[in-house]
Write an enzyme that holds these catalytic residues in place. Structure first.
Site, PDB file in Angstrom:
ATOM      1  N   LYS A  74      34.343 -66.310  -5.105  1.00 37.76           N
ATOM      2  CA  LYS A  74      33.620 -66.176  -3.840  1.00 37.76           C
ATOM      3  C   LYS A  74      32.629 -67.315  -3.642  1.00 37.76           C
ATOM      4  CE  LYS A  74      31.158 -62.652  -1.160  1.00 37.76           C
ATOM      5  NZ  LYS A  74      30.733 -61.243  -1.133  1.00 37.76           N
ATOM      6  N   GLU A  88      32.999 -67.748 -15.734  1.00 37.41           N
ATOM      7  CA  GLU A  88      34.293 -67.608 -16.386  1.00 37.41           C
ATOM      8  C   GLU A  88      35.392 -68.318 -15.598  1.00 37.41           C
ATOM      9  OE1 GLU A  88      32.005 -63.651 -16.986  1.00 37.41           O
ATOM     10  OE2 GLU A  88      32.287 -65.158 -15.406  1.00 37.41           O
ATOM     11  N   GLY A 141      33.787 -58.354  -3.669  1.00 45.86           N
ATOM     12  CA  GLY A 141      34.858 -58.794  -4.548  1.00 45.86           C
ATOM     13  C   GLY A 141      35.933 -57.746  -4.776  1.00 45.86           C
ATOM     14  N   ARG A 142      35.525 -56.504  -5.045  1.00 46.98           N
ATOM     15  CA  ARG A 142      36.507 -55.460  -5.335  1.00 46.98           C
ATOM     16  C   ARG A 142      37.223 -54.978  -4.083  1.00 46.98           C
ATOM     17  NH1 ARG A 142      31.385 -54.329  -6.179  1.00 46.98           N
ATOM     18  NH2 ARG A 142      30.307 -52.582  -5.181  1.00 46.98           N
ATOM     19  N   GLU A 164      32.229 -49.895 -10.425  1.00 44.16           N
ATOM     20  CA  GLU A 164      31.322 -50.925  -9.935  1.00 44.16           C
ATOM     21  C   GLU A 164      30.663 -50.491  -8.631  1.00 44.16           C
ATOM     22  OE1 GLU A 164      32.136 -55.224 -10.943  1.00 44.16           O
ATOM     23  OE2 GLU A 164      32.324 -55.351  -8.761  1.00 44.16           O
ATOM     24  N   HIS A 195      52.335 -39.431 -24.877  1.00 45.02           N
ATOM     25  CA  HIS A 195      52.421 -39.603 -26.327  1.00 45.02           C
ATOM     26  C   HIS A 195      51.184 -40.294 -26.883  1.00 45.02           C
ATOM     27  CE1 HIS A 195      56.652 -38.293 -26.509  1.00 45.02           C
ATOM     28  NE2 HIS A 195      56.705 -38.816 -25.289  1.00 45.02           N
ATOM     29  N   LYS A 221      25.372 -61.755 -15.763  1.00 41.45           N
ATOM     30  CA  LYS A 221      25.615 -63.166 -15.465  1.00 41.45           C
ATOM     31  C   LYS A 221      24.342 -63.996 -15.667  1.00 41.45           C
ATOM     32  CE  LYS A 221      29.219 -62.541 -11.924  1.00 41.45           C
ATOM     33  NZ  LYS A 221      29.539 -62.776 -10.497  1.00 41.45           N
TER      34      LYS A 221
END
Length: 562
Positions: free
Chosen positions: A206, A212, A267-268, A353, A384, A495
């Site tokens: 953004k 990262e 962002g999400r 978030e 399982h 951050k």
């Protein structure tokens, strides 16, 4: 000031919980043979069965009153109209505008944002068509065969999930790779399989400042320049989805290849924007628009349907019933469809978030539980693994079962087994195996609640509706809890401190706690030792450094495309 837990409706729900705590879900069906018909709902290609919940008619009526007495109607209208509802960041929340198919204007700060959204859609269409047709070529004139999306969080999880879910729609000559982890082994593993002459990188960030993402992007650019030869052209192989055009151009990306989105896109919630470019490249622009169409259909349902028939509202209210009155700490997402194996991770970020908050919109601490821990994996594998705890353990975990009805041609027997396993599990969680009130090591108590969501088929349109359904569910819960679902200051804090530690690693700062100082000393010593070990490296090696250590060139390895 309004206090949620002191409201008449909240206290009525507390009384109802005490009265119905020992109710058996199966007894609700015995008392009302029409319960399934009454507590199921279809929206487009999605069908929801919410009848297997420990929710009586009185409880459901009171939960709906809770929504009616909340600010939901007002906040919903504000969100869709562009009012500022992200109060801590002073922004509107308009991911719904990104998928609107309406003709009217949408004003934000006196400006109609729809022409900008339409221009970006047209830019995505031109670019995706050019890459998919082979018109767009790399520096050597070869067509693109591999697309690498470099992002993290919402810039990775949404497009990654959608591309994998819609794999059968993927262009046959394109492969897609998603790099998010700052661990160098992640990007190294991807790059070692690729040919720089036929690889396209999408830098999705953004602000074009996410640590990262930028570190991975710089590593990818260095790999490209070291392996592509003298004619290498970064501009032919790197594009960006970002609000920061200047920083993207400084990186080497051509101005016309910076795909814009806006500060009011969280962002999400960003896969509907240019962050969804990998989706358009994979399934085509028409498929991308079908994804938006499905989300828009769910938006219209959420806006117009009465609460009693409103799929996101009902799912949100049932979640509140379990979180705030039954003490459920977690919520399991179990897709019985391998194509949806990334969906639990996507919904985990969306929910945790958004609603992982302990302060309300008036900056007051809340005295009730908010967002649950969301987790899960594909169904038959989960049977399982963790289903044992869900059947016989002490945790109270509501479950969402999700599946598509239409099988892949030639695999009808597999799909039949998949769906019957899912239905059996939902039934077993409700019924249990306890006989005559006796408990023994073989008994499952049952009375474990679940919803079942069925897609007619896993198509772009139905996937869009499914994602929008969960977006609105999370929004409804945030409104009722009176929290801001659209900021993420906990993420920002991490951050900030990471930047401080990175910039001051050699300063022997006493500003950090003793544990952090001790761990920093270990890290500092390791990197200094590593630098000494590399003192005989080729002095001609140049490029970016990581932690003060020069990164050696890696020989190019062409990926096998068997």
């Amino acid at each position: 000031m309004f206090h949620l837990t002191r409201s008449v409706t909240w206290q009525a729900l507390e009384r109802l919980h005490a009265e119905t705590a020992n109710d058996r879900i199966r007894d609700y069906f015995a008392a009302d043979p029409e319960r399934f018909d009454k507590m199921s709902l279809r929206v487009g290609g999605l069908f929801l069965d919410y009848s297997k919940h420990q929710v009586s008619e009185d409880v459901l009526d009171t939960l709906i009153e809770l929504a009616e007495h909340s600010a939901l109607v007002q906040r919903r209208a504000q969100m869709f109209s562009g009012d500022i509802i992200n109060v801590t960041e002073n922004r509107p929340v308009l991911h719904t505008a990104l998928r609107t198919l309406g003709e009217g204007p949408l004003m934000v700060d006196g400006k109609d944002v729809m022409p900008e959204i339409q221009r970006t859609r047209e830019q995505i269409q031109r670019f995706s068509d050019a890459v998919r047709s082979g018109e767009w070529t790399g520096y050597s004139g070869k067509r693109i065969t591999d697309v690498v999306n470099i992002g993290i969080g919402g810039s990775d999880l949404g497009p990654n999930m959608a591309c994998r879910a819609l794999l059968k729609y993927r262009h046959p000559d394109l492969s897609f790779h998603f790099v998010s982890n700052v661990d160098g082994t992640h990007i190294q593993k991807v790059l070692n399989r690729l040919d720089p002459a036929t690889t396209l990188f999408i830098v999705s960030t953004k602000t074009f400042s996410t640590q990262e993402t930028l570190l991975n992007a710089k590593t990818a650019r260095r790999w490209f320049l070291e392996n592509a030869g003298e004619d290498a052209d970064v501009g032919a192989h790197f594009i960006a989805a970002s609000t920061n055009k200047t920083a993207a151009m400084e990186f080497g990306i051509r101005e016309e290849n910076v795909f814009e989105f806006w500060a009011w896109v969280g962002g999400r919630y960003s896969m509907w924007s240019s962050i969804g470019l990998p989706i358009a490249l994979s399934i085509g622009f028409d498929g991308f628009m079908e994804l938006l169409e499905g989300a828009y259909e769910m938006d219209q349902h959420f806006l117009k349907a009465p609460f009693r028939d409103n799929m996101p509202v009902l799912m949100a209210l049932i979640g509140i019933w379990y979180i705030n009155f039954h003490g459920a700490e977690t919520h399991a997402i179990v897709p019985y469809d391998q194509a949806l194996h990334q969906l639990p991770s996507f919904l985990q970020q969306l929910d945790m978030e958004s609603n992982g908050k302990s302060v309300d919109i008036f900056n007051q601490p809340v005295d009730y539980k908010t967002g649950p821990i969301v987790w899960g994996q594909t169904g038959s594998n989960g049977q399982h693994a963790f289903f044992q705890l869900l059947h016989q353990g002490t945790r109270y975990v509501p479950i969402d079962f999700i599946a598509s009805l239409k099988p892949e041609p030639g695999f009808e027997d597999h799909h039949f087994a998949l769906l019957t396993n899912m239905l059996a599990q939902a039934n077993a969680f409700m019924e249990g195996s306890q006989k005559g009130g006796q408990l023994d090591p073989y008994s499952c108590p049952g009375n474990r609640p679940s919803s079942t969501l069925l897609l007619d088929e896993l198509t772009p349109k139905n996937l869009g509706a499914l994602i929008a359904l969960y977006e609105h569910k999370v929004f409804v819960q945030g409104v009722i809890w009176n929290i801001n679902s659209f900021d993420q200051w906990g993420v920002q804090l991490g951050k900030q401190i990471a930047g401080e530690i990175s910039s001051r690693i050699d300063s022997r700062s006493q500003d950090f706690d003793a544990s952090t100082q001790g761990l920093l000393a270990l890290v500092r010593g390791h990197f200094h030792d590593s630098a000494a070990d590399d003192s005989d490296a080729d002095p001609a090696d140049t490029g970016d450094t990581v932690g003060g250590k020069s990164v050696k060139k890696q020989p190019h390895k062409r990926r096998s495309r068997s």
